[in-house]
Design a protein around this motif. Structure first.
Motif, PDB file in Angstrom:
ATOM      1  N   ILE A 106      -3.282   5.994   3.779  1.00 13.82           N
ATOM      2  CA  ILE A 106      -3.117   4.619   3.289  1.00 13.82           C
ATOM      3  C   ILE A 106      -3.055   3.634   4.445  1.00 13.82           C
ATOM      4  O   ILE A 106      -3.786   2.640   4.488  1.00 13.82           O
ATOM      5  CB  ILE A 106      -1.826   4.514   2.450  1.00 13.82           C
ATOM      6  CG1 ILE A 106      -2.070   5.084   1.058  1.00 13.82           C
ATOM      7  CG2 ILE A 106      -1.387   3.060   2.325  1.00 13.82           C
ATOM      8  CD1 ILE A 106      -0.922   4.878   0.113  1.00 13.82           C
TER       9      ILE A 106
ATOM     10  N   PRO B  39       0.819  -1.222   0.000  1.00 15.10           N
ATOM     11  CA  PRO B  39       0.000   0.000   0.000  1.00 15.10           C
ATOM     12  C   PRO B  39       0.849   1.267   0.000  1.00 15.10           C
ATOM     13  O   PRO B  39       0.524   2.241  -0.686  1.00 15.10           O
ATOM     14  CB  PRO B  39      -0.797  -0.096   1.291  1.00 15.10           C
ATOM     15  CG  PRO B  39      -0.754  -1.519   1.688  1.00 15.10           C
ATOM     16  CD  PRO B  39       0.540  -2.064   1.178  1.00 15.10           C
TER      17      PRO B  39
ATOM     18  N   THR C 235      -7.697   9.592  -2.550  1.00 18.69           N
ATOM     19  CA  THR C 235      -6.751   9.255  -3.618  1.00 18.69           C
ATOM     20  C   THR C 235      -6.903  10.204  -4.792  1.00 18.69           C
ATOM     21  O   THR C 235      -5.914  10.667  -5.368  1.00 18.69           O
ATOM     22  CB  THR C 235      -6.972   7.797  -4.076  1.00 18.69           C
ATOM     23  OG1 THR C 235      -6.870   6.957  -2.945  1.00 18.69           O
ATOM     24  CG2 THR C 235      -5.936   7.381  -5.096  1.00 18.69           C
TER      25      THR C 235
END
Lengths: 648, 384
Positions: free
Chosen positions: B343, B191, B274
Motif C-alpha cells: 500500500i 490507504p 489486493t
C-alpha cells in the motif's frame, strides 16, 4: 429373509466423557419404516447422524446398504442414496430463499436432472399443498409448512434411505397428521427405507418396527403390538371423590396416575380387567374415598412405555411429595373470582394481525388450555397477558389488574416458557434464591419458599446440582418452581413439556393439578400434546389469530359429535390402501397410526357400506367399531373444517 | 468437481446475503462506514490544542509571546487570566490541555539582556499528543527567540539587524519531505486503513457465513449430500471474495477521491496484490470457522485474530523497524504487514513490482497455506 438396509452392532458414542449411546445393536430391513422413540437425550440423534455418515463414533460398526461406513471415505459412497433431515423445525432450510428456491438448491446439490426435477417437484408440491406458496420466502411459512418443505427437500433426489430426526416435534396435531399421511403415501409408492425418531409416543403405531430408547440404551424393540403385548396389565379409569386425595394414594401405590376428563387413569401391571378394577376399588375404599364409577380397558402404548421406563427412571419426585401441607399461595382474593379477562384484545405486528379481537375469561383455580396450530397467535396472546408486549387495541385484566400496569401484573403472575429460563451454571438452590432476590423476598420468606419449592417440585437430593446438569424432567420442574417463587396467583405456561419424556410429563401435570386444586392457582397453558389438553378444565382453540371454540373438553367433544356424528375406528392390515379406496368411495377418512378414523352421523349404514367395500377389494378387516372421541379428533376436525372454509 | 453444484451454492449464498438486511449491511455498508469513521476519528495530526494563559507580566512583549501561540493553527486560546487556581481547574476538567505561565519582569529581564523563564504545563495523559505539543512549543519558542535576539544584538553591538540575524543563524535549514510532501497524516492513514479493513472484514464475513450454517443446522445438508469438500468450500467462499473485491474497489475510490490521497504506483500490480490479499484474509475466516460452532465465538475470535495484527503489527501505528525483536517476529507472521508495504509503496512511493514482489509472494504463500489448512480441517463427518 428380508434384505438388510442398516446394520448397527456394538455401537458406542461418547461426547467427551459422557456416554451418549451405549453398545447398541440394531438391524433395519429394506422397505421398513423404523422408529426410534425416547425422551430428549436418549441417544436417538446420535444414531441417526452416525447412520447418515456424518458423525464419528467410538466403537462398533455401522453398515448401510452393506457398506461399512467407519471411515469418511466410505461414508461418502452411500450419501447419494440417502436423505437426512436434521432435528429442529425447518432449521436446515434457508429462510431468505423462497419455497421453490429452497427445493432447487437441494436438487442442484444432488445433481438431479432437470426434467426429472420438474416432474417430481410438481408432484411433491401438489401433495403437500405448498404449490400456491411456491414463491413465498421460507421464513414466512407456518410451522407445519416448514416441516413439509423440509420433507420435500430431503426427498427431492429420491433417496432409497430416509433419515428423519424428530420431524414432528413442535408441530400441531393437524400438521402432524398431514405429514404422516404424505410420508406414508410416498413410502408406500417406492420401496424406501425410513429411520424416523420421535418424542411423541402416540406416533409409535405408525412404525413397522421400533426401538424404545432411554439413556443411550434400547429398552424395548419390535413391532408396536408386540411391545404392547409384552407388558401385561390393564388401564383402570375411576371417577373418585375427593379426587386429589385419590391421586395421592394411587400414585403412592401404583404407577403414576393421570386425570383425563375428570377420570383418574391408572395402569395396573400384570393384572387383568377384573383384578385391576378390584385392586383400585379396594385401595380407594380403604382410604375412605367414594368411587362413583370405575372400569378397565386395554392399556395404551404410553402406559406400557411408562411401565418400561419406570424401571430405568431415577429422577422422579417422591410419590408422597404431594401430601405435604400446602402453604397457601394467595388467599386474599375471594373464591369464584375472575382471574383473567380479555376484552377484544388485538395485536398487530406491522400489517400482520397476530391476535384478532380475542375475548375470554378464566376463573380462579381453573386450568385453562390454549390450543392451536403453530402461528395461530398463542404465544403473542400470552405475552400480552403477561405485560411483555402491549396490545394494539382492546384490553385485559389479569388478577384484577389492568395489563397496562406492568409492574402490578408481574407481581401477580408467574411465567414459564418453552426454553426454561434457568441459569445453567447455578445450582438448584442458587437458582431459586436468585429468583427470590429478583422478586424482593425477605430472607425468612426465601427460606420458606425454598423449602416449599424443593418439596413441591420433588427436588430433594438435587439441591446442590448444577441446573445445566439436571435431566430435562427435573430442570422443567425447577423452572416451574422458579416461576412460583413469589406466590403468583396466575401461572402462564408456554409449551412447558416440549421434549420431556412421558413420565416427567405426568409428574409435571400432577404438580399443576395440585397447584390448581389445592392452592387455587389459575393456570393458563399451551401445548401440542393432545393428552395434556384432556387434563384442562377448559380449552380455547385458536386459529388464524382468533379463538374459534372455548369450552370444557367434554363439551367440545359433544359439539363435534353433534355436528359430525360418532367416531368409527377401522383397523386393517393394509391401512394405506384401505384409506385410498375409502376416499375414492367418498368417505372423509383420516389415518391415525394404523387406524382409520371416520366421523359419521349414520354409523350403521356407513359400517355396512365399508364392510362391503372391503369385501369387494378383498381386504381383511380386523375390526370396525365405535369409539369415544378424543381431543385429537376434535382438534383435527375443527381445524380441518376451518382450513377448508379459508381455502374457499 | 462439478461446476453445477458449486454454482448452486454460490447462487444460494448470494441470495441470502442480498436479501438479509443484516448481512447485506455487514457486507457492503460496514466496510465503507469503518473507513469514514476511522479517518475522521483517528486523525493523528495534533492541532488546535486548547490552552490558557496566566500572564503576571502584562507587557507588550508578554502579549506578543502569547499572541504567537494564539494565532497559530496548532493552538487555541481558551482563557487569559491572572488566577492560576482557576486555570488548574480547567486543566482538571479537560477544557484545556496546556497552561502557559508568564512570570513578572518578563519584558524587563529580556530588555536588560537577562534570561527570562516561562512555564508550560502540558496534559500528559496521552503521551503521543503531549510529545507533539512539546515539539510545537520548542519550535515556536526558538522562533520567538530568533526574532528578539537579533534586534537586541544589533542594538547592543551596533551592527545592522540583517547582519545580526545571519551571525546568529549561520546554517539555513532547507527541508523537503519525500513521498508525503505536505506531511498530511491522512495520506498515510487512509490507504493504511484500506489494508486494515480488508484484513478485518472478509474473515469476519466468511467465518460468520460458514458458522451460521453450523449453528442453524443447514450444514447437515452439505454433510449428508454428495457435494465434495472442495466444491462446498469454493462455492461458499467465492461470494465473500467477490464481495471483498467490490469493497476494495469502493475503498480505493474513497481513499483517492473522498480523502484526495494521490495514487502514484502501478495500478494493475496493486489490483492483483489486493485480490490476493483479500483471498488470503478470507482464508483466515475459513480457518476460524473450522474451530468454532457459534456465530458469537466466530465473531470474537476473528476480531481478536485480525484487529490486533492489523493495528499493531501492520506498520500502520508503529513502523515495523522500530518494533521490539519479539514484536518484529510477530509482525512478520501476519500477512497485513506485507500488504501495508504494498500500500505504502503503491500510494505514496509510487514503486511497483520490482520492489514489492517479495511482499506479493508472501501473500500468495499465506493464501496457499491458509486454504490448505482450512480444507484439511473441514470434514463432512464430524466428532460431535
Amino acid at each position: 429373509m428380508a434384505e438388510v438396509a442398516i446394520d448397527i452392532s456394538h455401537f458406542v458414542k461418547r461426547y467427551k466423557k459422557k456416554i451418549a449411546v451405549d453398545r447398541i445393536d440394531l438391524s433395519i430391513n429394506k422397505g421398513e419404516v423404523f422408529g426410534l422413540i425416547g425422551p430428549d437425550g436418549a441417544g436417538k440423534s446420535t444414531i441417526m447422524k452416525a447412520v447418515a455418515g456424518i458423525l464419528k463414533f467410538d466403537e462398533g460398526t455401522v453398515r448401510v446398504f452393506g457398506m461399512d461406513i467407519g471411515s469418511e471415505r466410505n461414508a461418502e459412497k452411500i450419501k447419494s442414496r440417502l436423505g437426512f433431515m436434521p432435528q429442529g423445525l425447518g432449521l436446515n432450510l434457508y429462510p431468505e430463499l423462497s419455497v421453490e428456491e429452497n427445493i432447487n438448491f437441494f436438487a442442484h446439490l444432488r445433481s438431479v436432472p432437470k426434467d426429472r426435477l420438474s416432474k417430481w417437484k410438481e408432484k411433491l408440491l401438489n401433495m403437500t399443498r405448498l404449490k400456491p406458496f411456491k414463491n413465498r420466502k421460507m421464513k414466512h411459512l407456518s410451522g407445519g409448512m416448514k416441516q413439509k418443505l423440509g420433507l420435500i427437500c430431503t426427498l427431492i433426489h429420491e433417496p432409497e434411505l430416509l433419515i428423519l430426526d424428530e420431524p414432528t416435534t413442535g408441530v400441531d396435531p393437524v400438521s402432524r397428521e398431514d405429514f404422516w399421511e404424505i410420508l406414508s403415501q410416498l413410502l408406500g409408492e417406492k420401496n424406501v427405507t425410513a429411520l424416523i425418531s420421535t418424542a411423541y409416543l402416540d406416533e409409535a403405531m405408525r412404525f413397522n418396527r421400533l426401538a424404545l430408547m432411554f439413556n443411550g440404551k434400547v429398552i424395548a424393540r419390535g413391532r408396536p403390538d408386540e411391545i404392547v403385548n409384552g407388558v401385561k396389565g390393564s388401564s383402570v379409569k375411576v371417577l373418585a371423590n375427593p379426587q386429589t386425595k385419590a391421586m395421592d394414594i394411587l400414585s403412592r401405590l401404583l404407577q403414576k396416575p393421570e386425570v383425563v376428563d375428570n377420570y383418574i387413569k391408572v395402569f395396573v401391571e400384570g393384572k387383568d380387567f377384573k383384578q385391576a378394577t378390584a385392586l383400585v376399588n379396594d385401595i380407594l375404599k380403604k382410604n375412605g374415598i367414594k368411587v362413583d364409577d370405575i372400569y378397565a380397558e386395554e392399556p395404551e402404548l404410553e402406559d406400557v412405555f411408562i411401565a418400561l421406563l419406570q424401571n430405568c427412571h431415577s429422577d422422579l419426585p417422591d410419590s408422597h411429595s404431594f401430601s405435604l401441607s400446602p402453604i397457601h399461595l394467595s388467599v386474599h382474593s375471594p373464591p369464584d373470582e375472575v382471574a383473567i379477562e380479555a376484552k377484544k384484545i388485538t395485536k398487530y405486528f406491522g400489517k400482520f394481525c397476530a391476535v384478532d379481537n380475542v375475548s375470554f375469561s378464566v376463573e380462579r383455580g381453573e386450568i385453562f388450555g390454549l390450543l392451536g396450530p403453530n402461528g395461530a397467535g398463542k404465544t403473542t396472546l400470552i405475552k400480552m397477558l403477561c405485560g411483555i408486549i402491549p396490545p394494539t387495541a382492546g384490553n385485559a385484566t389479569v388478577a384484577g389488574v389492568d395489563i397496562h400496569h406492568i409492574r402490578d401484573v408481574r407481581k401477580r403472575i408467574g411465567y414459564m416458557s418453552q426454553i426454561f429460563s434457568l441459569y445453567r451454571d447455578l445450582t438448584v438452590t442458587e437458582n431459586i434464591k436468585l429468583y427470590a432476590g429478583i422478586y424482593g423476598l425477605t430472607k425468612k420468606e426465601t427460606r420458606m419458599r425454598l423449602d416449599w419449592i424443593i418439596d413441591m417440585a420433588g427436588l430433594r437430593g438435587h439441591e446442590e446440582d448444577l441446573a445445566g446438569k439436571l435431566p430435562m424432567g427435573i430442570r422443567q420442574r425447577l423452572a416451574l418452581g422458579c416461576a412460583l417463587v413469589h406466590k403468583p396467583e396466575i401461572l402462564f405456561l408456554d409449551e412447558p413439556t416440549s421434549g420431556v419424556d412421558p413420565i416427567g410429563r405426568r409428574a409435571f401435570w400432577d404438580i399443576i393439578f395440585h397447584l390448581s386444586r389445592e392452592e387455587k392457582v389459575t393456570i393458563l397453558v399451551t401445548t401440542h400434546y393432545m393428552m395434556e389438553a384432556e387434563h384442562c378444565d377448559r380449552l380455547a382453540l385458536m386459529y388464524a389469530a382468533k379463538i374459534i371454540a372455548n369450552d370444557s373438553p367434554q363439551r367440545l367433544k359433544q359439539d363435534v359429535a353433534k355436528k359430525a356424528g360418532v367416531l368409527i375406528k377401522i383397523t386393517t392390515y393394509k391401512p394405506f390402501f384401505s384409506l385410498k379406496i375409502l376416499r375414492q368411495a367418498g368417505f372423509k377418512v383420516a389415518l391415525y397410526g394404523n387406524d382409520i378414523h371416520l366421523l359419521t352421523s349414520d354409523p350403521q349404514r356407513d359400517v355396512e357400506e365399508i364392510r362391503s367395500i372391503f369385501t369387494e377389494n378383498s381386504i381383511e378387516l380386523k375390526s370396525v367399531s365405535e369409539h369415544p372421541l378424543s381431543m385429537e379428533d376434535v382438534f383435527v376436525y375443527d381445524i380441518k373444517n376451518l382450513e377448508e372454509s379459508y381455502a374457499t | 468437481m462439478q461446476l453445477k453444484r458449486i454454482l448452486a451454492i454460490v447462487v444460494k449464498e448470494f441470495r441470502e446475503i442480498l436479501r438479509d438486511p443484516l448481512y447485506f449491511s455487514l457486507c457492503f455498508i460496514v466496510p465503507s462506514a469503518l473507513m469514514v469513521m476511522f479517518v475522521y476519528g483517528l486523525s493523528l495530526d495534533v492541532e488546535n490544542v486548547p490552552f490558557a494563559v496566566v500572564d503576571y507580566d502584562k507587557t507588550n512583549l508578554s502579549r506578543d509571546y502569547i499572541y504567537k501561540f494564539a494565532k497559530s493553527r496548532y493552538f487555541d486560546l481558551k482563557a487569559y487570566t491572572e488566577d492560576e487556581r482557576k486555570i488548574d481547574k480547567m486543566l482538571d476538567k479537560g477544557v484545556i490541555r496546556m497552561e502557559l505561565i508568564i512570570p513578572e519582569h518578563f519584558q524587563e529581564n529580556l530588555f536588560a539582556g537577562r534570561k527570562a523563564d516561562v512555564q508550560f504545563l502540558i496534559d500528559g495523559t496521552f503521551p503521543y499528543r503531549t510529545k507533539i505539543t512539546k515539539g510545537y512549543i520548542v519550535a515556536m519558542n526558538a522562533d520567538f527567540n530568533s526574532k528578539i535576539l537579533p534586534s537586541y544584538i544589533s542594538k547592543t553591538m551596533g551592527i545592522p539587524l540583517k547582519q545580526a540575524k545571519s551571525k546568529l543563524n549561520p546554517i539555513g535549514l532547507q527541508v523537503r519531505y519525500f513521498y508525503n510532501e505536505p506531511v498530511k497524516s491522512i495520506y498515510s492513514l487512509a490507504p493504511a486503513l484500506m489494508g486494515m479493513i480488508l484484513f478485518m472484514s472478509p474473515p469476519f464475513l466468511t467465518a460468520l457465513g460458514i458458522v451460521r450454517e453450523k449453528e442453524s443446522g443447514s450444514i447437515y445438508n452439505i454433510y449428508s449430500s454428495t457435494v465434495t469438500r472442495s466444491e462446498f468450500l469454493i462455492g461458499k467462499l467465492f461470494p465473500y471474495v467477490v464481495i471483498s473485491i467490490i469493497n476494495a474497489n469502493i475503498l480505493w475510490i474513497m481513499v483517492t477521491s473522498l480523502f484526495e490521497v494521490p495514487f502514484k504506483g502501478n495500478l494493475p500490480f496493486f489490483a492483483v496484490a489486493t485480490g490476493i490479499y483479500v483471498i488470503c484474509s478470507t482464508g483466515i475466516g475459513l480457518l476460524v470457522s473450522a474451530f468454532v460452532r457459534t456465530q458469537v465465538a466466530a465473531m470474537l475470535i476473528t476480531t481478536v485474530l485480525t484487529v490486533i495484527p492489523a493495528w499493531l503489527y501492520s506498520g500502520t501505528m508503529i513502523p515495523i523497524e522500530s518494533l521490539k525483536k519479539e514484536a518484529w517476529i510477530e509482525a512478520h507472521m501476519f500477512p497485513c504487514m506485507y500488504y501495508n508495504y504494498i500500500i505504502m509503496g503503491s500510494f505514496l512511493k509510487g514503486v511497483g513490482t520490482s520492489i514489492l514482489w517479495t511482499n506479493l509472494l508472501a501473500l500468495i504463500i499465506y493464501s496457499i497455506v491458509l486454504f490448505t489448512a482450512g480444507y484439511l480441517l473441514f470434514h463432512k463427518r464430524i466428532k460431535a
